[in-house]
Enzyme design. Structure first.
Site, short mmCIF file in Angstrom:
data_model
loop_
_atom_site.label_atom_id
_atom_site.label_comp_id
_atom_site.label_asym_id
_atom_site.label_seq_id
_atom_site.Cartn_x
_atom_site.Cartn_y
_atom_site.Cartn_z
CG ASP A 263 -40.49 41.56 -60.14
OD1 ASP A 263 -39.73 41.24 -59.21
OD2 ASP A 263 -41.62 42.07 -59.97
C1 GLC Z 1 -42.83 43.28 -56.99
C2 GLC Z 1 -42.14 41.99 -56.59
C3 GLC Z 1 -42.83 40.75 -57.09
C4 GLC Z 1 -44.31 40.99 -57.13
C5 GLC Z 1 -44.56 42.03 -58.21
C6 GLC Z 1 -46.03 42.43 -58.27
O1 GLC Z 1 -41.91 44.28 -57.27
O2 GLC Z 1 -40.75 41.90 -56.86
O3 GLC Z 1 -42.48 39.66 -56.22
O4 GLC Z 1 -45.00 39.79 -57.45
O5 GLC Z 1 -43.78 43.20 -58.03
O6 GLC Z 1 -46.39 43.07 -57.09
#
Ligand code: GLC
Length: 733
Positions: A263
């Site tokens: 993430d």
């Molecule tokens: C965010 C989310 C994730 C998302 C990623 C990119 O913090 O937790 O679900 O796909 O970052 O935006």
């Protein structure tokens, strides 16, 4: 010169220092694994390391020298987000990237129809394909443990079996478009409070029986090509660098051959990122969505520190090769695949799909005196009240916020259906601007909004109240949780005030979470309408008018009060934790498993949803000829649509085992079947139940185990509305 390097490019072959190095990775007729090995053999160490970390906010490097394309990803689970600036969260303001917004995944889960999942996956996959994306950062399948979790709207409810059945076709649909699905957030990201650091502890049974099944199904049945590590910790390790989750469970036990993406900001050190199964590091030096970290990508944990460690012999080249192989495999499965189909963007088919999924997901919760449906022409003066009738519900909520080509509001949909001359609107309440990371109350005067709404309600034939939650912070929004079960923005008081002047009121809740309903007894009709996306208004009006018969069922329980929910029945450590640790003390008893085992009456139970018609079930019969642990049991019954309109019913099969060596929930969903029947039609239905699905996770042996002995199979229209029971005896091996 001793060694003459003769570089002759023959077709796709290079002869270097006398040794034939063919470039078969370009040859789309070759098996992918051969292409992977060939590409790997041609790459330098620097090129392999460059694959393993971001080069921009939403991309990581390919191998330019060899013509292997970069990897581009985009959010999210219910729509392809607009293009972002190179290393920012903010929009690049392109003018060709306004997408179709599909319903949020709680709505998809509420359809209880895997065909809708396949339709959803194919439609959103085509949009991601058209936008030239390698990875779509979705679907999210974290289990709905608390109704306060800000991201439940992105996920598929409280039951692992439902989420497992609904995630597989979605993944298959996306990947049929040559785009990798990225199932997330692996694992145990069931709250947003302290999400970046909270350390989750729970039993192995709860882990394997409740929180992992949807991920396991996405990987083993859906064959997902990528998965996203979660922000939180599990048993002391950050999930994006967890040896237990990534190396042991995901890659060794589940045989996952795809790519683990972190993430954004979920990686915390090089050693664990290298050794514990992470493949691509994204978004480091940000805490998700709020802190902009302007660090060079070369300083990422899997960038120069990794390269340095390889060169010094601190890290095995085998670790790097494994990551590189997985990333190359993903590229050859997508952007360099032989028959990668073309995409479509904002096509009429996608609008049709969005509307169909929304129609099938809307849940009719209450309908006294058949106030609904309201056919066109029945009433002359319809009052529509509530900010959610006009407010955009595709914007906000965090990373799933979308720039859409269009969004039909409930008000617009109702005007189109009934004629704008018959509709009068009043906002009723105001929620304030959709901000990220903080809330700001509206400056509008709540009393005057309420009074104006009551005024139009007084003289209306019927009132449609359109409220619920929204994508504001502390509502259905990432990186924060709700503060209570109650409806916000003074909506309860507004509903009560309207009801006092007009008994003909339909409450329509757009939300991704359960809410309390203190006014319920006085309200004849209640509709759970979800975040329905671009076609919201049309789908809602189709249901309200009766043009479409509602068939949605709740993918989560709606409790009478928060403390009735397992996660809220203990102490702060159980939810939301003490900012360091959270302990899932309710264990395997999540959702209806808790309510039914503890004999607590919900306001509306899991799997519940009404129709404009009625269905009758015959007594179930069971074919017990194959009750060995590897056999199946077939449950048959007659289902009749004994009402006046065509409709669909989801028959649900729950299992209960009273005598067991371990704790068992009062019942668990183990099969369901959505059946469409014309008015008066009657059909025999058969549900096949693999005996293996009755297994529990034996913590001592670390294996799934089917206990012999008797089980009660409960056939129901919801988890509480059981139509018939049948007892089966499973033989021991
Ligand atoms: C965010 C989310 C994730 C998302 C990623 C990119 O913090 O937790 O679900 O796909 O970052 O935006």
């Amino acid at each position: 010169m001793k060694s003459i390097i003769l570089l002759i490019v023959l077709g796709t072959s290079i002869i270097v220092s006398g040794q034939q190095k063919s470039q078969i990775y370009f040859d789309v007729t070759k098996p992918i694994e051969e292409r992977v090995e060939n590409a790997l053999s041609l790459m330098t160490t620097e090129e392999k390391v460059a694959l393993c970390h971001a080069q921009s906010k939403f991309s990581s490097k390919g191998v330019p020298r060899l013509g292997i394309p970069d990897v581009w990803s985009s959010d999210g689970s219910h729509g392809v987000s607009d293009e972002k600036l190179w290393d920012e969260w903010s929009s690049a303001q392109w003018t060709n990237d306004s997408c179709t917004a599909f319903p949020a995944l709680t709505c998809l889960a509420a359809t209880f129809n895997p065909e809708m999942s396949l339709l959803f996956g194919k439609s959103i996959g085509e949009e991601a394909r058209y936008r030239e994306k390698t990875i779509l950062l979705g679907p999210g399948v974290n289990i709905y443990r608390s109704p306060l979790n800000g991201r439940n709207f992105e996920y598929m409810g409280e039951d692992p079996y439902l989420a497992s059945r609904m995630v597989v076709p979605y993944v298959q649909g996306v990947q049929s478009c040559g785009v990798a699905a990225c199932v997330k957030h692996f694992a145990l990201n069931n709250q947003e409070i302290s999400r970046g650091e909270i350390n989750v502890s729970l039993s192995d049974r709860a882990l394997h029986e409740i929180y992992l099944p949807a991920f396991k199904a996405a990987i083993q049945e859906g064959k997902a090509w990528s998965i996203m590590g979660a922000y939180n910790k599990f048993r002391g390790e950050h999930c994006c660098q967890s040896d237990l989750l990534l190396n042991k469970i995901l890659k060794q036990d589940w045989k996952f051959d795809g790519v683990v993406v972190s993430d954004w900001g979920g990686v915390h050190n090089t050693d664990e990122a290298v050794n514990n199964g992470l493949d691509i590091e994204m978004g480091t030096y940000t805490n998700g969505l709020t802190t902009q970290g302007h660090f060079p990508f070369s300083s990422y944990y899997l960038a120069n520190p990794f390269l340095k460690g390889i060169k010094e012999g601190k890290y095995d080249m085998a670790k790097l090769d494994d990551k590189a192989r997985r990333i190359l495999r993903l590229i050859f499965r997508t952007t360099m695949s032989a028959n990668r189909p073309f995409g479509r963007f904002v096509s009429p088919e996608h609008s049709k799909a969005a509307r169909k999924i929304a129609q099938e997901g809307i849940v009719l919760l209450k309908n006294e005196n058949n106030l609904l449906p309201i056919p066109v022409g029945k009433y002359k003066k319809i009052a529509v009240i509530g900010e959610n009738a006009t407010r955009s519900l595709v914007v906000g909520g965090g990373s799933t916020s979308l720039k859409v080509a269009y969004e039909i509001s409930p008000l617009q949909g109702l005007k189109d259906k009934y004629g704008k001359e018959h509709i009068v609107y009043s906002m009723g309440y105001a929620s304030g601007p959709s901000l990220y990371g903080r809330e700001e109350p509206s400056r509008l005067n709540a009393d005057s909004l309420l009074n104006a709404a009551v005024e139009i309600a007084k003289t209306a034939d019927v009132v449609f109240f359109v409220g619920g939650l929204n994508k504001n912070y502390f509502q259905d929004c990432e990186s924060g949780d709700r503060k209570s079960l109650s409806l916000p923005f003074g909506e309860d008081k507004l509903i009560e005030s309207i009801q006092k002047v007009n008994k003909n009121i339909v409450v329509i809740l757009t939300s991704g979470n359960a809410v309390s309903m203190p006014w319920l007894q006085k309200i004849p009709s209640v509709v759970q309408a979800w975040y329905l996306g671009s076609e919201a208004g049309y789908a809602l009006a189709d249901i309200i008018s009766g043009d479409v018969n509602p068939s949605g069922k709740l993918p989560f329980s709606i409790p009478k009060k928060l403390s009735d929910i397992g996660a809220h029945a203990f102490d702060k450590l159980c939810y939301p934790g003490d900012s360091v640790n959270v302990q899932y003390k309710e264990d395997i008893l999540v959702g209806y498993r808790w309510l039914d085992t503890k004999k607590i009456e919900p306001l509306f139970p899991f799997g519940y949803g009404l129709s404009y018609t009625t269905f009758a079930y015959s007594k179930p019969s069971v074919d017990m000829s194959d009750l060995k642990p590897d056999g199946t049991v077939k449950v048959s019954f007659l289902l009749t649509n004994n009402g006046k309109v065509d409709g669909a019913e989801t028959a649900q099969l729950y299992v209960s085992k009273s005598k067991s060596a371990v704790l068992r929930a009062a019942k668990e969903l183990k099969a369901f079947k959505k059946v469409f029947l014309k008015a008066g039609e009657c059909k025999t239905q058969t549900i096949e139940l693999p005996i293996s699905s009755l297994a529990f996770y034996n913590e001592r042996k670390q294996v799934w185990e089917v206990e012999s002995g008797s089980y009660l199979l409960l056939l129901g229209s919801s988890s509480r509305d059981i139509k018939g029971k049948v007892d089966v005896k499973v033989l021991s091996n």
